[in-house]
Scaffold this active site. Structure first.
Site, mmCIF file in Angstrom:
data_model
loop_
_atom_site.group_PDB
_atom_site.id
_atom_site.type_symbol
_atom_site.label_atom_id
_atom_site.label_comp_id
_atom_site.label_asym_id
_atom_site.label_seq_id
_atom_site.Cartn_x
_atom_site.Cartn_y
_atom_site.Cartn_z
ATOM 1 N N TYR A 1 0.866 -1.178 0.000
ATOM 2 C CA TYR A 1 0.000 0.000 0.000
ATOM 3 C C TYR A 1 0.902 1.226 0.000
ATOM 4 C CZ TYR A 1 -4.100 -2.846 1.234
ATOM 5 O OH TYR A 1 -5.119 -3.757 1.235
ATOM 6 N N HIS B 1 -0.515 4.876 -1.139
ATOM 7 C CA HIS B 1 -1.305 6.092 -0.874
ATOM 8 C C HIS B 1 -0.481 7.346 -1.151
ATOM 9 C CE1 HIS B 1 -4.597 3.724 0.733
ATOM 10 N NE2 HIS B 1 -3.747 3.088 1.513
ATOM 11 N N GLU C 1 -3.544 -0.433 -3.526
ATOM 12 C CA GLU C 1 -4.840 0.253 -3.534
ATOM 13 C C GLU C 1 -5.284 0.728 -4.913
ATOM 14 O OE1 GLU C 1 -1.848 3.559 -2.909
ATOM 15 O OE2 GLU C 1 -2.117 1.512 -2.165
ATOM 16 N N SER D 1 -10.500 -2.699 3.373
ATOM 17 C CA SER D 1 -11.630 -1.780 3.464
ATOM 18 C C SER D 1 -12.758 -2.399 4.278
ATOM 19 C CB SER D 1 -12.138 -1.412 2.071
ATOM 20 O OG SER D 1 -11.161 -0.682 1.352
ATOM 21 N N ASP E 1 -23.732 8.767 -1.189
ATOM 22 C CA ASP E 1 -22.908 8.498 -2.357
ATOM 23 C C ASP E 1 -23.467 9.300 -3.524
ATOM 24 O OD1 ASP E 1 -20.700 6.067 -2.686
ATOM 25 O OD2 ASP E 1 -21.478 6.774 -4.598
ATOM 26 N N VAL F 1 -14.649 7.661 1.776
ATOM 27 C CA VAL F 1 -14.538 8.039 0.362
ATOM 28 C C VAL F 1 -13.223 7.516 -0.218
ATOM 29 C CG1 VAL F 1 -14.409 9.973 -1.249
ATOM 30 C CG2 VAL F 1 -15.938 10.094 0.736
ATOM 31 N N ALA G 1 -10.672 7.601 5.222
ATOM 32 C CA ALA G 1 -10.003 8.129 4.034
ATOM 33 C C ALA G 1 -8.761 8.943 4.360
ATOM 34 C CB ALA G 1 -10.986 8.992 3.236
ATOM 35 N N ASP H 1 -5.716 8.255 4.891
ATOM 36 C CA ASP H 1 -4.473 7.946 4.186
ATOM 37 C C ASP H 1 -4.482 8.449 2.746
ATOM 38 O OD1 ASP H 1 -6.282 6.061 3.294
ATOM 39 O OD2 ASP H 1 -5.229 4.352 4.164
ATOM 40 N N VAL I 1 -6.377 7.425 12.512
ATOM 41 C CA VAL I 1 -5.344 6.392 12.356
ATOM 42 C C VAL I 1 -5.332 5.896 10.910
ATOM 43 C CG1 VAL I 1 -4.567 4.110 13.076
ATOM 44 C CG2 VAL I 1 -5.442 5.731 14.771
ATOM 45 N N ALA I 2 -4.167 5.982 10.274
ATOM 46 C CA ALA I 2 -4.078 5.669 8.848
ATOM 47 C C ALA I 2 -3.856 4.185 8.565
ATOM 48 C CB ALA I 2 -2.953 6.489 8.219
ATOM 49 N N ASN I 3 -3.675 3.390 9.581
ATOM 50 C CA ASN I 3 -3.510 1.942 9.383
ATOM 51 C C ASN I 3 -4.423 1.182 10.340
ATOM 52 O OD1 ASN I 3 -1.833 2.803 11.563
ATOM 53 N ND2 ASN I 3 -0.627 0.926 11.426
ATOM 54 N N MET I 4 -5.704 1.489 10.281
ATOM 55 C CA MET I 4 -6.671 0.904 11.209
ATOM 56 C C MET I 4 -6.629 -0.619 11.264
ATOM 57 S SD MET I 4 -9.930 3.429 10.580
ATOM 58 C CE MET I 4 -11.020 2.399 11.570
#
Length: 369
Positions: free
Chosen positions: A93, A95, A117, A133, A197, A238, A267, A269, A297-300
């Site tokens: 990944y 990003h 991704e 996801s 959406d 998103v 979203a 990251d 947190v970008a790496n949940m």
């Protein structure tokens, strides 16, 4: 092919790029796997597990500098890229749309960087992004529920309510894989759920599978503003292939939320879809803006590594096998899906979405695409 699997260095990142079963499959196909010492411990795999599968346990420097292909989970840090040599392949990944410094670093290193991704199938699905996801979407609601507790700084409500007491409200911004999983957990807990959406077919699908028991709403500014101002929990969900996430929840909207409400922006990251979000870590996950709790947190999925590592390995193995057996150029040129995963190629940024987000020029892959 010689493949390296480094230990993750992101704060409290417990996942690992391969599991022993993946190693077994690749070794049986004639490939050589080096795994950094201790790389799998956080996911429940000791060095002996990898050795029994046929891997060699190696040092940090060895797994980064020696192999033809480096397979990991999260984006590398600068000193890791410095260990790579020209022409090496990195599969992870990335990003990059929200990270100009790393993009420049990878280009300067003259390596080939393939991002999980941005691999996309002809049907529009993201096969390697999807399992994480799913995990992140479910975690988003689970984490939000905990943060709403008074002892955690939240407003002190139970999302599902109890008889005689109103249920909590959840606004999910985005109805992709993250959004549907966040909505599924929130709905199961009994919350009032709005999901947004711009794809009306997607909203129709969600209306049908939830039997009309949640509100499927078109993502216009006024509707989002109204829902966010009433929400106890907002989940940012998103994703636009390779691109920086659009800002759909403004600071003004956040300021209208009641104190103790919670925002979890998955979203983050990709830059985040909430204007007030910034990346945080598992060690220090939250902060306040306008008395609203923000979780960035970008790496949940790293919080549940025994689940997420296995789920990720299931989806990356076919692509690793393809790269290892055919070579990276033939694999990328022969597979439209994998081709979309190419972000950096020997000094050039080659993904249009990333290039547009960063305002950088875009190059071409070896086949001219």
């Amino acid at each position: 092919m010689h493949i390296g699997v480094p230990r993750e260095t992101k704060v409290m990142e417990y996942r690992v790029g391969m599991v022993p079963d993946t190693v077994t499959s690749l070794v049986r196909s004639g490939h050589e796997i080096w795994v950094e010492q201790g790389a799998g411990v956080g996911s429940g795999f000791c060095d002996e597990d990898f050795e029994r599968a046929g891997a060699r346990i190696a040092s940090r420097e060895e797994v980064w500098s020696e192999p033809d292909l480096v397979v990991k989970v999260k984006e590398p840090v600068t000193d890791e890229v410095a260990l790579m040599r020209s022409g090496q392949v990195l599969f992870t990944y990335l990003h990059l749309a929200a990270n100009r410094d790393l993009t420049t670093c990878l280009c300067d290193a003259d390596v080939i960087a393939l991002a999980y991704e941005t691999i996309q199938n002809p049907d529009g699905s993201f096969p390697v992004l999807a399992p994480m996801s799913e995990v992140a979407g479910r975690l988003a609601t689970q984490i939000g529920v905990g943060l709403l507790q008074k002892d955690r700084g939240g407003k002190g409500i139970l999302l599902g309510g109890v008889p005689g007491v109103a249920r909590g409200r959840v606004a999910v911004i985005g109805a992709g894989t993250v959004g549907i999983n966040a909505a599924r957990v929130a709905h199961a807990l009994g919350a009032e759920v709005d999901i947004f959406d711009i794809d009306l077919k997607r909203l129709t699908y969600l209306y049908d599978i939830f039997h009309g028991e949640l509100s499927t709403l078109y993502a216009d500014t006024a509707s989002i503003e109204r829902s966010v101002s009433q929400a106890d929990l907002v989940v940012g969900a998103v994703y636009v292939n390779g691109r920086r996430a659009p800002t759909l929840v403004t600071e003004d909207m956040v300021s209208r939320m009641t104190p103790g409400s919670v925002i979890v922006d998955v979203a983050v990251d990709q830059g985040g879809c909430v204007e007030t979000i910034r990346p945080t870590t598992h060690a220090d996950p939250t902060y306040l803006v306008h008395d609203v709790i923000h979780y960035g947190v970008a790496n949940m999925p790293g919080a549940v590594p025994q689940t997420s590592t296995r789920a990720l390995a299931n989806t990356t193995l076919p692509f690793i096998q393809q790269i290892a057996s055919e070579g990276v150029e033939a694999a990328v040129c022969g597979s439209p899906s994998l081709g979309l995963g190419a972000n950096v190629w020997c000094g050039s940024l080659v993904h249009e979405g990333v290039a547009d987000s960063l305002g950088m020029g875009v190059g071409a892959l070896p086949n001219g695409r």
